[in-house]
Design a protein around this motif. Structure first.
Motif, PDB file in Angstrom:
ATOM      1  N   ASP A 149       3.339  -2.805  12.984  1.00 45.44           N
ATOM      2  CA  ASP A 149       2.780  -2.713  11.639  1.00 45.44           C
ATOM      3  C   ASP A 149       2.670  -1.251  11.191  1.00 45.44           C
ATOM      4  OD1 ASP A 149       2.041  -4.871  13.274  1.00 45.44           O
ATOM      5  OD2 ASP A 149       0.325  -5.391  12.048  1.00 45.44           O
ATOM      6  N   PHE A 150       3.013  -1.007   9.926  1.00 47.56           N
ATOM      7  CA  PHE A 150       2.694   0.325   9.388  1.00 47.56           C
ATOM      8  C   PHE A 150       2.027   0.237   8.020  1.00 47.56           C
ATOM      9  CE2 PHE A 150       6.908  -0.388   7.621  1.00 47.56           C
ATOM     10  CZ  PHE A 150       6.874   0.209   6.377  1.00 47.56           C
ATOM     11  N   HIS A 151       1.862  -0.974   7.496  1.00 50.37           N
ATOM     12  CA  HIS A 151       1.012  -1.225   6.336  1.00 50.37           C
ATOM     13  C   HIS A 151       1.286  -0.300   5.154  1.00 50.37           C
ATOM     14  CE1 HIS A 151      -1.536  -4.221   8.318  1.00 50.37           C
ATOM     15  NE2 HIS A 151      -1.450  -3.473   9.405  1.00 50.37           N
ATOM     16  N   GLY A 152       2.555   0.010   4.935  1.00 50.72           N
ATOM     17  CA  GLY A 152       2.938   0.742   3.746  1.00 50.72           C
ATOM     18  C   GLY A 152       2.662   2.228   3.768  1.00 50.72           C
ATOM     19  N   HIS A 153       2.287   2.799   4.909  1.00 49.85           N
ATOM     20  CA  HIS A 153       1.979   4.225   4.984  1.00 49.85           C
ATOM     21  C   HIS A 153       3.272   4.999   5.234  1.00 49.85           C
ATOM     22  CE1 HIS A 153      -2.221   2.786   6.411  1.00 49.85           C
ATOM     23  NE2 HIS A 153      -2.146   2.841   5.093  1.00 49.85           N
ATOM     24  N   TRP A 154       3.769   5.672   4.215  1.00 46.03           N
ATOM     25  CA  TRP A 154       5.082   6.296   4.298  1.00 46.03           C
ATOM     26  C   TRP A 154       5.160   7.359   5.394  1.00 46.03           C
ATOM     27  CZ3 TRP A 154       9.937   6.372   4.214  1.00 46.03           C
ATOM     28  CH2 TRP A 154      10.650   7.573   4.228  1.00 46.03           C
ATOM     29  N   LEU A 163       7.778  -5.643  13.123  1.00 49.05           N
ATOM     30  CA  LEU A 163       7.227  -6.919  13.582  1.00 49.05           C
ATOM     31  C   LEU A 163       6.054  -7.373  12.721  1.00 49.05           C
ATOM     32  CD1 LEU A 163       7.401  -6.156  17.402  1.00 49.05           C
ATOM     33  CD2 LEU A 163       8.849  -7.758  16.134  1.00 49.05           C
ATOM     34  N   GLY A 164       6.243  -7.312  11.419  1.00 50.75           N
ATOM     35  CA  GLY A 164       5.236  -7.797  10.482  1.00 50.75           C
ATOM     36  C   GLY A 164       4.362  -6.708   9.907  1.00 50.75           C
ATOM     37  N   ASP A 165       3.822  -6.973   8.728  1.00 45.25           N
ATOM     38  CA  ASP A 165       2.937  -6.048   8.010  1.00 45.25           C
ATOM     39  C   ASP A 165       3.573  -4.691   7.758  1.00 45.25           C
ATOM     40  OD1 ASP A 165       1.024  -7.951   7.717  1.00 45.25           O
ATOM     41  OD2 ASP A 165      -0.395  -7.129   9.163  1.00 45.25           O
ATOM     42  N   ALA A 166       4.824  -4.724   7.333  1.00 42.88           N
ATOM     43  CA  ALA A 166       5.450  -3.487   6.867  1.00 42.88           C
ATOM     44  C   ALA A 166       4.740  -2.987   5.614  1.00 42.88           C
ATOM     45  CB  ALA A 166       6.928  -3.717   6.578  1.00 42.88           C
ATOM     46  N   GLY A 167       4.288  -3.898   4.791  1.00 36.55           N
ATOM     47  CA  GLY A 167       3.549  -3.507   3.599  1.00 36.55           C
ATOM     48  C   GLY A 167       4.417  -3.220   2.393  1.00 36.55           C
ATOM     49  N   PHE A 168       5.664  -3.655   2.412  1.00 35.62           N
ATOM     50  CA  PHE A 168       6.536  -3.435   1.259  1.00 35.62           C
ATOM     51  C   PHE A 168       6.105  -4.260   0.051  1.00 35.62           C
ATOM     52  CE2 PHE A 168       9.888  -2.476   4.616  1.00 35.62           C
ATOM     53  CZ  PHE A 168       9.842  -1.116   4.407  1.00 35.62           C
ATOM     54  N   ASN A 169       5.496  -5.397   0.307  1.00 32.03           N
ATOM     55  CA  ASN A 169       5.100  -6.304  -0.778  1.00 32.03           C
ATOM     56  C   ASN A 169       3.617  -6.636  -0.680  1.00 32.03           C
ATOM     57  OD1 ASN A 169       7.861  -6.680  -1.799  1.00 32.03           O
ATOM     58  ND2 ASN A 169       8.199  -7.717   0.148  1.00 32.03           N
ATOM     59  N   PHE A 170       2.815  -5.584  -0.674  1.00 37.09           N
ATOM     60  CA  PHE A 170       1.365  -5.737  -0.558  1.00 37.09           C
ATOM     61  C   PHE A 170       0.664  -5.609  -1.904  1.00 37.09           C
ATOM     62  CE2 PHE A 170      -2.897  -3.864   0.108  1.00 37.09           C
ATOM     63  CZ  PHE A 170      -3.479  -4.915   0.804  1.00 37.09           C
ATOM     64  N   TYR A 171       0.943  -4.527  -2.614  1.00 39.11           N
ATOM     65  CA  TYR A 171       0.283  -4.300  -3.891  1.00 39.11           C
ATOM     66  C   TYR A 171       0.958  -5.063  -5.026  1.00 39.11           C
ATOM     67  CZ  TYR A 171      -2.021  -0.440  -1.488  1.00 39.11           C
ATOM     68  OH  TYR A 171      -2.760   0.317  -0.610  1.00 39.11           O
ATOM     69  N   LEU A 172       2.253  -5.319  -4.879  1.00 37.96           N
ATOM     70  CA  LEU A 172       3.053  -6.007  -5.892  1.00 37.96           C
ATOM     71  C   LEU A 172       3.064  -5.224  -7.210  1.00 37.96           C
ATOM     72  CD1 LEU A 172       1.969  -9.706  -5.159  1.00 37.96           C
ATOM     73  CD2 LEU A 172       3.833  -8.366  -4.136  1.00 37.96           C
ATOM     74  N   TYR A 226      16.504 -10.279   0.347  1.00 40.79           N
ATOM     75  CA  TYR A 226      16.465  -8.858  -0.004  1.00 40.79           C
ATOM     76  C   TYR A 226      16.481  -8.711  -1.518  1.00 40.79           C
ATOM     77  CZ  TYR A 226      21.433  -8.525  -1.321  1.00 40.79           C
ATOM     78  OH  TYR A 226      22.642  -8.674  -1.952  1.00 40.79           O
ATOM     79  N   GLU A 227      16.070  -7.546  -1.970  1.00 41.59           N
ATOM     80  CA  GLU A 227      16.119  -7.208  -3.386  1.00 41.59           C
ATOM     81  C   GLU A 227      17.342  -6.323  -3.615  1.00 41.59           C
ATOM     82  OE1 GLU A 227      11.913  -6.177  -4.976  1.00 41.59           O
ATOM     83  OE2 GLU A 227      11.839  -5.901  -2.797  1.00 41.59           O
ATOM     84  N   PRO A 228      18.253  -6.691  -4.523  1.00 34.57           N
ATOM     85  CA  PRO A 228      19.446  -5.873  -4.774  1.00 34.57           C
ATOM     86  C   PRO A 228      19.112  -4.418  -5.099  1.00 34.57           C
ATOM     87  CG  PRO A 228      19.691  -8.017  -5.802  1.00 34.57           C
ATOM     88  CD  PRO A 228      18.276  -7.953  -5.288  1.00 34.57           C
ATOM     89  N   GLU A 229      17.947  -4.195  -5.675  1.00 36.57           N
ATOM     90  CA  GLU A 229      17.534  -2.827  -5.998  1.00 36.57           C
ATOM     91  C   GLU A 229      17.227  -2.012  -4.744  1.00 36.57           C
ATOM     92  OE1 GLU A 229      14.296  -0.573  -8.945  1.00 36.57           O
ATOM     93  OE2 GLU A 229      14.316  -2.773  -8.759  1.00 36.57           O
ATOM     94  N   TYR A 230      16.865  -2.724  -3.651  1.00 38.40           N
ATOM     95  CA  TYR A 230      16.511  -2.063  -2.393  1.00 38.40           C
ATOM     96  C   TYR A 230      17.295  -2.730  -1.256  1.00 38.40           C
ATOM     97  CZ  TYR A 230      12.638  -1.080  -5.551  1.00 38.40           C
ATOM     98  OH  TYR A 230      11.889  -0.736  -6.647  1.00 38.40           O
ATOM     99  N   PRO A 231      18.608  -2.502  -1.200  1.00 38.38           N
ATOM    100  CA  PRO A 231      19.462  -3.254  -0.274  1.00 38.38           C
ATOM    101  C   PRO A 231      19.241  -2.934   1.199  1.00 38.38           C
ATOM    102  CG  PRO A 231      20.713  -1.510  -1.348  1.00 38.38           C
ATOM    103  CD  PRO A 231      19.382  -1.562  -2.035  1.00 38.38           C
ATOM    104  N   ASN A 232      18.568  -1.832   1.502  1.00 40.42           N
ATOM    105  CA  ASN A 232      18.340  -1.471   2.907  1.00 40.42           C
ATOM    106  C   ASN A 232      17.190  -2.241   3.543  1.00 40.42           C
ATOM    107  OD1 ASN A 232      20.195   0.481   2.154  1.00 40.42           O
ATOM    108  ND2 ASN A 232      19.251   2.073   3.409  1.00 40.42           N
ATOM    109  N   ILE A 233      16.395  -2.930   2.724  1.00 40.88           N
ATOM    110  CA  ILE A 233      15.222  -3.624   3.236  1.00 40.88           C
ATOM    111  C   ILE A 233      15.495  -5.117   3.208  1.00 40.88           C
ATOM    112  CG2 ILE A 233      12.761  -4.038   2.953  1.00 40.88           C
ATOM    113  CD1 ILE A 233      12.619  -1.347   1.459  1.00 40.88           C
ATOM    114  N   LYS A 234      15.489  -5.734   4.384  1.00 42.99           N
ATOM    115  CA  LYS A 234      15.817  -7.147   4.493  1.00 42.99           C
ATOM    116  C   LYS A 234      14.691  -7.885   5.206  1.00 42.99           C
ATOM    117  CE  LYS A 234      20.694  -5.937   4.477  1.00 42.99           C
ATOM    118  NZ  LYS A 234      22.028  -6.038   5.126  1.00 42.99           N
TER     119      LYS A 234
END
Length: 262
Positions: free
Chosen positions: A9-14, A34-43, A92-100
């Motif tokens: 987990d890194f919870h969106g901390h860049w 392994l979960g809680d990447a935080g890419f879709n937390f705040y929306l 994945y989002e076409p705008e962010y193709p590296n994140i799956k």
């Protein structure tokens, strides 16, 4: 062939995540969270800014779904497409193709290694977040129907890896549980289900996150938080263990219950 790395987990901390990305070396590297990447937390724009930074790194990220994030299929603009790198479909989002995003209960092949992915968990900070009007995702855990389907589809199957966010209840690091939290209020239905499920199919190595520690939990079972390791190294570590040689890992502590083999 690509070099697969894994982290927790890194919870969106860049800044925290950038350090992990820098450890991804070798041929065509990819990093599994392994979960809680935080890419879709705040929306909102905060998520978008993080995704832009991650994509600028050029490294592909594959995410197991955690509990502190929206289900990827519910994120606006997400599509489902076949990914030849893992021999199955990912979101994945076409705008962010590296994140799956892996699908819960789906089977993938990572350099030929058959891999089962199981996302989701319960948020022990659920009520704290709700009282403050913070984000909480009602469908963070697998539903009974989803658990039943995964169990039925994989009963008796064999996998080289299992990648999950949480873990079977007997593997839970009880010494890391939050002090002052009444554990009777915690919904551990997923962990109880995983305890039953883990004995109904064959698996080689199981990796999970969620509990914010880096540990060798059991033989062939590892928990990840901020550390990074390659699947190749992990396989080699447990091959050495099978051969009764040194199997220690400098970046992983041993769970206090490591020698309990169940």
């Amino acid at each position: 062939m690509r070099t697969w790395y894994v982290t927790g987990d890194f919870h969106g901390h860049w800044e925290n995540f950038a350090t992990r990305l820098a450890k991804c070396e070798g041929e065509n590297p990819a990093l599994i969270v392994l979960g809680d990447a935080g890419f879709n937390f705040y929306l909102n724009k905060t998520d978008k800014k993080l995704k832009q930074r991650v994509c600028a790194s050029g490294i592909e990220i594959y995410c197991v779904r955690g509990n502190h994030e929206q289900r990827p299929e519910l994120v606006e603009g997400v599509i489902l497409a076949f990914d030849p790198e893992v021999d199955n479909t990912v979101y994945y989002e076409p705008e962010y193709p590296n994140i799956k995003y892996f699908r819960d209960g789906a089977t993938y092949r990572l350099n030929g290694k058959r891999t089962l992915v199981i996302g989701g968990a319960y948020s022990v900070d659920k009520w704290y977040r709700l009282q403050r009007g913070w984000t909480w995702f009602e469908n963070e855990q697998l539903s009974p129907e989803e658990m039943g389907q995964i169990q039925n589809e994989n009963h008796g199957e064999s996998f080289d890896f299992v990648l999950s966010h949480t873990c079977p209840v007997s593997w839970e690091p009880t010494d890391l549980f939050l002090t002052g939290l009444d554990q009777s209020t915690v919904d551990n239905s997923m962990e109880v289900w995983l305890e039953e499920f883990k004995d109904q199919f064959n698996w080689g190595i199981w990796l999970f996150g969620h509990f914010h520690a880096n540990r060798m939990v059991r033989p062939n079972v590892e928990m990840y938080y901020h550390e990074v390791d390659s699947l190749e190294n992990i396989i080699a570590r447990w091959d050495r263990y099978d051969n009764e040689e040194d199997y220690s890992a400098e970046h992983l502590d041993k769970d206090p219950k490591f020698y309990w083999r169940s």
